[in-house]
Scaffold this motif. Structure first.
Motif, mmCIF file in Angstrom:
data_model
loop_
_atom_site.group_PDB
_atom_site.id
_atom_site.type_symbol
_atom_site.label_atom_id
_atom_site.label_comp_id
_atom_site.label_asym_id
_atom_site.label_seq_id
_atom_site.Cartn_x
_atom_site.Cartn_y
_atom_site.Cartn_z
ATOM 1 N N ASN A 1 0.855 -1.242 -0.026
ATOM 2 C CA ASN A 1 -0.181 0.081 0.050
ATOM 3 C C ASN A 1 0.749 1.264 0.065
ATOM 4 O OD1 ASN A 1 -2.562 -1.379 0.163
ATOM 5 N ND2 ASN A 1 -2.177 -1.827 2.336
ATOM 6 N N SER A 2 0.417 2.461 -0.297
ATOM 7 C CA SER A 2 1.219 3.650 -0.490
ATOM 8 C C SER A 2 1.773 3.834 0.976
ATOM 9 C CB SER A 2 0.244 4.872 -0.865
ATOM 10 O OG SER A 2 0.950 5.874 -0.949
ATOM 11 N N GLY A 3 3.077 3.980 0.859
ATOM 12 C CA GLY A 3 3.688 4.164 2.088
ATOM 13 C C GLY A 3 4.663 2.816 2.381
ATOM 14 N N GLN A 4 4.172 1.653 2.071
ATOM 15 C CA GLN A 4 4.875 0.626 2.393
ATOM 16 C C GLN A 4 6.190 0.466 1.681
ATOM 17 O OE1 GLN A 4 1.527 -2.175 2.531
ATOM 18 N NE2 GLN A 4 1.385 -2.146 4.624
ATOM 19 N N ARG A 5 6.946 -0.366 2.031
ATOM 20 C CA ARG A 5 8.273 -0.697 1.237
ATOM 21 C C ARG A 5 8.696 -2.253 1.172
ATOM 22 N NH1 ARG A 5 13.179 2.758 3.548
ATOM 23 N NH2 ARG A 5 11.561 4.525 3.191
ATOM 24 N N VAL A 6 9.428 -2.463 0.339
ATOM 25 C CA VAL A 6 10.066 -3.912 0.083
ATOM 26 C C VAL A 6 11.610 -3.345 0.037
ATOM 27 C CG1 VAL A 6 9.675 -4.109 -2.235
ATOM 28 C CG2 VAL A 6 10.128 -6.243 -0.919
ATOM 29 N N GLU A 7 12.403 -4.391 0.924
ATOM 30 C CA GLU A 7 13.727 -3.785 1.001
ATOM 31 C C GLU A 7 14.796 -5.117 0.247
ATOM 32 O OE1 GLU A 7 16.232 -1.438 3.773
ATOM 33 O OE2 GLU A 7 16.483 -3.458 4.289
ATOM 34 N N PHE A 8 15.452 -4.898 -0.947
ATOM 35 C CA PHE A 8 16.274 -6.346 -1.176
ATOM 36 C C PHE A 8 17.630 -5.882 -0.839
ATOM 37 C CE2 PHE A 8 12.887 -5.347 -4.308
ATOM 38 C CZ PHE A 8 12.211 -6.551 -4.556
ATOM 39 N N THR A 9 18.309 -6.944 -0.591
ATOM 40 C CA THR A 9 19.733 -6.830 -0.658
ATOM 41 C C THR A 9 20.289 -7.223 -1.934
ATOM 42 O OG1 THR A 9 19.537 -7.790 1.652
ATOM 43 C CG2 THR A 9 21.627 -8.124 0.748
ATOM 44 N N ALA A 10 21.168 -6.336 -2.417
ATOM 45 C CA ALA A 10 21.707 -6.391 -3.678
ATOM 46 C C ALA A 10 22.665 -7.785 -3.638
ATOM 47 C CB ALA A 10 22.742 -5.101 -4.045
ATOM 48 N N VAL B 1 12.879 4.831 -4.578
ATOM 49 C CA VAL B 1 14.153 4.129 -4.390
ATOM 50 C C VAL B 1 15.091 4.630 -3.409
ATOM 51 C CG1 VAL B 1 15.894 3.050 -5.661
ATOM 52 C CG2 VAL B 1 13.974 3.631 -7.106
ATOM 53 N N TYR B 2 15.527 3.726 -2.612
ATOM 54 C CA TYR B 2 16.226 4.120 -1.294
ATOM 55 C C TYR B 2 17.552 3.059 -1.382
ATOM 56 C CZ TYR B 2 12.496 6.359 0.703
ATOM 57 O OH TYR B 2 11.256 7.450 0.945
ATOM 58 N N VAL B 3 18.615 3.597 -1.509
ATOM 59 C CA VAL B 3 19.886 2.745 -1.176
ATOM 60 C C VAL B 3 20.632 3.228 0.054
ATOM 61 C CG1 VAL B 3 22.293 2.497 -2.336
ATOM 62 C CG2 VAL B 3 20.161 2.817 -3.960
ATOM 63 N N ASN B 4 20.662 1.767 0.883
ATOM 64 C CA ASN B 4 21.273 2.070 1.992
ATOM 65 C C ASN B 4 20.642 3.104 3.050
ATOM 66 O OD1 ASN B 4 23.181 -0.130 1.793
ATOM 67 N ND2 ASN B 4 24.442 1.308 0.741
ATOM 68 N N GLY B 5 19.199 3.339 2.614
ATOM 69 C CA GLY B 5 18.600 4.249 3.703
ATOM 70 C C GLY B 5 18.386 5.676 2.842
ATOM 71 N N THR B 6 19.191 5.906 1.905
ATOM 72 C CA THR B 6 19.144 7.378 1.397
ATOM 73 C C THR B 6 18.160 7.345 -0.044
ATOM 74 O OG1 THR B 6 21.521 7.616 2.147
ATOM 75 C CG2 THR B 6 20.495 9.089 0.270
ATOM 76 N N LYS B 7 17.141 8.094 0.102
ATOM 77 C CA LYS B 7 16.243 8.392 -0.958
ATOM 78 C C LYS B 7 16.913 8.994 -2.218
ATOM 79 C CE LYS B 7 11.715 10.122 -2.213
ATOM 80 N NZ LYS B 7 10.640 10.839 -1.716
ATOM 81 N N LEU B 8 16.732 8.404 -3.283
ATOM 82 C CA LEU B 8 17.542 8.831 -4.688
ATOM 83 C C LEU B 8 16.368 9.939 -5.243
ATOM 84 C CD1 LEU B 8 18.597 5.565 -6.645
ATOM 85 C CD2 LEU B 8 19.656 7.027 -4.798
ATOM 86 N N ALA B 9 16.972 10.540 -5.876
ATOM 87 C CA ALA B 9 16.153 11.815 -6.760
ATOM 88 C C ALA B 9 15.325 11.153 -7.744
ATOM 89 C CB ALA B 9 16.956 13.012 -7.217
ATOM 90 N N GLN C 1 26.945 -1.913 -4.144
ATOM 91 C CA GLN C 1 27.671 -3.220 -3.926
ATOM 92 C C GLN C 1 26.902 -4.257 -3.377
ATOM 93 O OE1 GLN C 1 30.785 -3.025 -5.375
ATOM 94 N NE2 GLN C 1 30.154 -0.960 -5.783
ATOM 95 N N ALA C 2 27.259 -5.649 -3.672
ATOM 96 C CA ALA C 2 26.822 -6.815 -3.183
ATOM 97 C C ALA C 2 26.405 -6.628 -1.732
ATOM 98 C CB ALA C 2 27.602 -7.956 -3.540
ATOM 99 N N GLY C 3 25.246 -6.907 -1.274
ATOM 100 C CA GLY C 3 24.852 -6.610 0.352
ATOM 101 C C GLY C 3 24.413 -5.332 0.570
ATOM 102 N N ASP C 4 24.369 -4.330 -0.116
ATOM 103 C CA ASP C 4 23.701 -3.246 -0.322
ATOM 104 C C ASP C 4 22.268 -3.113 -0.039
ATOM 105 O OD1 ASP C 4 26.095 -1.659 0.178
ATOM 106 O OD2 ASP C 4 25.853 -0.843 -1.798
ATOM 107 N N LYS C 5 21.476 -2.347 0.752
ATOM 108 C CA LYS C 5 20.023 -2.604 0.652
ATOM 109 C C LYS C 5 19.373 -1.288 -0.049
ATOM 110 C CE LYS C 5 20.527 -5.517 4.242
ATOM 111 N NZ LYS C 5 20.349 -6.874 4.266
ATOM 112 N N VAL C 6 18.752 -2.119 -1.102
ATOM 113 C CA VAL C 6 17.745 -1.405 -2.099
ATOM 114 C C VAL C 6 16.329 -1.333 -1.746
ATOM 115 C CG1 VAL C 6 17.219 -0.798 -4.480
ATOM 116 C CG2 VAL C 6 19.695 -1.645 -3.620
ATOM 117 N N ALA C 7 15.577 -0.453 -1.364
ATOM 118 C CA ALA C 7 14.358 -0.388 -0.900
ATOM 119 C C ALA C 7 13.412 0.318 -2.041
ATOM 120 C CB ALA C 7 14.012 -0.071 0.254
ATOM 121 N N LEU C 8 12.153 -0.361 -2.139
ATOM 122 C CA LEU C 8 11.159 0.348 -2.966
ATOM 123 C C LEU C 8 9.971 0.740 -2.217
ATOM 124 C CD1 LEU C 8 11.371 -2.339 -6.244
ATOM 125 C CD2 LEU C 8 12.623 -0.048 -5.760
ATOM 126 N N GLU C 9 9.463 2.010 -2.423
ATOM 127 C CA GLU C 9 8.376 2.363 -1.541
ATOM 128 C C GLU C 9 7.312 2.796 -2.455
ATOM 129 O OE1 GLU C 9 8.342 5.315 2.106
ATOM 130 O OE2 GLU C 9 8.936 6.346 0.131
#
Length: 713
Positions: A68-77, A100-108, A146-154
């Motif tokens: 739902n809007s505001g929820q996320r799924v976080e992948f390990t690269a 899109v978030y990489v290690n907690g930082t939101k991309l533009a 990098q392998a092991g980094d966290k990539v989240a989709l919200e």
């Protein structure tokens, strides 16, 4: 030692094991896929589900994550990456985006999501429902992960169901080849605002025998190209050079030597209209041509090939989100090789050969990875001569489809049935096969279908791996219900794991030899051997040795085994012979053996005339403690009283028969229903019942309208 092969198709990463002597199945891909259901999420996991018309049933692994809007799924690269492709679905009529978030930082940058290319209806196709729920969207991240980094989709502004994420390290844009003609030199607009159609045409005309260069950028074409021959069309890479058109090349003939590589063609096809040539290539590229390194998306069909495409090679390309086939060799394909491609979310057969007008010959589908065809088969071979299907990986077929179909279904005429040798070797099928709503029974992971004519070709199925089929592993059927034979089939070397119902689903007359087929985790029984339709003949399974784990037979042809059901205990008052395979030493005209077990006392088997002794044999499917036979002739008074001399024999293996009841004269009289009962000894245990008729006072042949077998005396 066996070789470990990583396949990103199950929950997380599926690791399979392949013998070192045999190549691994599937394509070598430039990305690694990670399933959303294996990631961390604040959303809701859905599935697994195999029900036609549900989101989970069309998902990779039959599972996904709903946000739902505001929820996320976080992948390990899983590996280094600078680009991401996401398979997703949003409710019909909605749009939104994924932050899109990489290690907690939101991309533009965000990933736009839409239902525009989903929810396809094909009401003219029997059994179809609204389908094609998913779509793919990609993003260059602008940084290295990098392998092991966290990539989240919200999810933002919409409910988004995320299926799978592809992590890729995209190379920089390639440089212009020396001596090539750039489309921008002819006026093409790399911003995608202007119409670049004429510029592409002019560049092709100027570069005969050379290279047309498509620099990085987006180019909009408003009509298709034709007259393309003796030229290479080359881009800077499929993430860099993008052509926006729903019809790229449309031509009925070409002198050939057309080479298309390293760019993307992305269309705007939102519905399937079969009369429209909304394809990347429609028709012919001519002999000795090639397609490689392409990204093809949002088209009706990737390549619909007719005419002369001799020795064409289609390789290392991606086919995403077509509303119909990924690629179809529509007759007359000679020496075509389709290899190393990735196909996801096709709206019909992902890869097909259809021998219409002229046979496809000496052509092959090899080392392709296919996932989620949502209305038909992963790979379909409809006719053709000397065809090869080798080392492909197919997963998650949906309604109306098997992982691989080898078929004589013609659709139209003139059609050229299967002939020569059909080689099906080294393929891996994962969660393939589906319930066919038109048949009201399932389709197997690998199907051989004598739909419109008997299969006369040599069909050699070798080195197959079938995992988690929701229903059966191997199916042999005449799908039209007309009972054509499926014969000349060899299955040699197969590993079957966790099949939902049976290993072999045999519904056609014909024969196959099985060798070295090992099964574990069988859901119901090893074999379902029930003719379809009921009186069409029998399918003979020859044990060539080395088989294990699937010797049992489903005992009740009046019911379909359900996944995981197990073989039911026989009902003591049920006729064990009804609908079972029946054979005879001979039959007269239309009075075939199956009519003695079809449940209709008015139809009957009649042996060859004036040729006693004659016999009828019924396969009960498994050894049973039969205590009583009921033999019938049609109850009509027109069938005068007669005495038939019958010997009852039994066997547990179909080869070695012994006498159960010696030769006895049985009187059939319409005054008492033309029915006789034969009591069997208390020690009787048999699978095959044989009735040998040596005399008949009413007609010079053996005759039975029904042969019934019961456990009760």
């Amino acid at each position: 030692m066996p070789t470990a092969v990583t396949v990103a198709l199950a929950a997380g990463l599926l690791t399979t094991t392949a013998p070192t002597a045999h190549a691994a199945a599937g394509a070598t891909l430039p990305f690694t896929s990670v399933e959303a259901e294996s990631a961390t999420t604040t959303g809701t996991k859905i599935g697994p589900d195999y029900t036609q018309g549900t989101l989970a049933s069309e998902a990779s692994g039959r599972q996904a994550v709903r946000l739902n809007s505001g929820q996320r799924v976080e992948f390990t690269a899983p590996s280094a990456a600078n680009a991401l492709n996401v398979a997703y679905s949003v409710p019909d009529g909605q749009t939104g985006s994924l932050n899109v978030y990489v290690n907690g930082t939101k991309l533009a940058k965000t990933i736009a999501v839409t239902s525009k290319y989903s929810y396809v209806d094909t009401s003219w196709i029997p059994g179809a429902k609204t389908h094609h729920f998913y779509d793919n969207a990609r993003l260059l991240l602008g940084q290295n992960v990098q392998a092991g980094d966290k990539v989240a989709l919200e999810a933002t502004n919409a409910q988004v169901t995320v299926d799978v994420a592809d992590f890729e390290q995209v190379a920089g844009a390639a440089s212009q080849p020396a001596g090539s003609v750039s489309v921008t030199s002819k006026g093409a607009d790399p911003t995608g605002q202007g119409d670049s159609t004429q510029a592409f045409r002019d560049a092709i005309a100027s570069a005969q025998g050379g290279v047309v260069w498509i620099p990085p950028g987006e180019y909009r074409l408003t009509s298709s190209l034709s007259g393309v021959q003796n030229v290479t069309l080359q881009g800077a890479g499929s993430w860099h050079s993008i052509v926006r058109t729903s019809r790229f090349i449309d031509q009925s003939s070409s002198s050939g030597s057309v080479h298309i590589k390293d760019f993307a063609v992305i269309g705007e096809v939102t519905e399937r209209v079969d009369s429209n040539p909304d394809n990347f290539v429609n028709g012919s590229l001519g002999p000795n041509s090639s397609v490689s390194g392409m990204w093809l998306q949002h088209l009706k069909v990737g390549l619909w090939l007719m005419g002369n495409n001799d020795n064409l090679v289609v390789e290392n390309s991606r086919f995403l989100d077509m509303t119909a086939d990924g690629l179809n060799l529509n007759g007359n394909a000679r020496g075509v090789k389709v290899r190393g491609n990735f196909l996801r979310n096709q709206g019909d057969d992902a890869l097909a050969m259809w021998s219409l007008y002229a046979p496809d010959t000496n052509s092959s589908f090899e080392n392709n990875t296919i996932t989620q065809p949502n209305l038909a088969n992963g790979i379909a071979i409809y006719g053709g001569t000397d065809i090869t299907v080798r080392n492909n990986l197919v997963s998650d077929t949906n309604a109306l489809g098997s992982g691989i179909a080898i078929s004589n279904q013609k659709f139209l005429d003139p059609f050229h049935p299967l002939s020569g040798t059909i080689t099906v070797d080294g393929n891996t099928l994962v969660r393939t096969g589906a319930m066919n709503p038109n048949w009201s029974h399932p389709m197997g992971a690998l199907r051989v279908d004598s739909y419109d004519s008997a299969i006369e070709a040599q069909v050699k199925i070798t080195n197959t791996t079938i995992t988690d089929s929701p229903y059966s592993a191997f199916e042999f059927v005449s799908g039209s219900g007309r009972g054509f034979a499926a014969k000349n089939i060899t299955v040699d070397g197969a590993t079957v794991r966790n099949t939902g119902t049976v290993v072999v689903q045999a519904e056609a007359q014909g024969a196959a030899t099985f060798r070295n087929v090992a099964a574990t985790g069988v859901g119901a029984a090893g074999i379902y051997n029930c003719p379809y339709p009921a009186n069409s003949g029998t399918f003979a399974l020859t044990d060539g040795g080395g088989n294990s784990g699937w010797s049992s037979t489903w005992s009740d042809c009046s019911t379909w085994p359900q996944p995981g059901q197990g073989n039911p205990d026989p009902d003591p008052v049920r006729n064990l012979a009804k609908g079972r395979p029946a054979t005879a030493t001979g039959s007269q005209d239309v009075y075939t053996p199956g009519k003695a077990v079809d449940g209709d006392a008015n139809s009957y088997w009649e042996s060859a005339n004036n040729a006693f002794p004659q016999s009828l044999t019924v396969d009960l499917g498994s050894s049973e403690a039969v205590r009583r036979l009921v033999l019938k002739l049609p109850p009509s008074a027109a069938w005068g009283a007669r005495t038939q001399t019958v010997t009852v024999l039994g066997s547990t293996d179909g080869t070695n028969f012994s006498t159960v009841v010696g030769a006895t004269g049985y009187r059939f009289d319409p005054a008492t229903g033309n029915t006789v009962t034969v009591a069997l000894p208390g020690s009787t245990n048999l699978r095959y019942v044989r009735l040998a008729v040596s005399a008949n006072t009413g007609w010079p042949a053996g005759q039975f309208s029904e042969v019934e077998a019961y456990l009760t005396s």
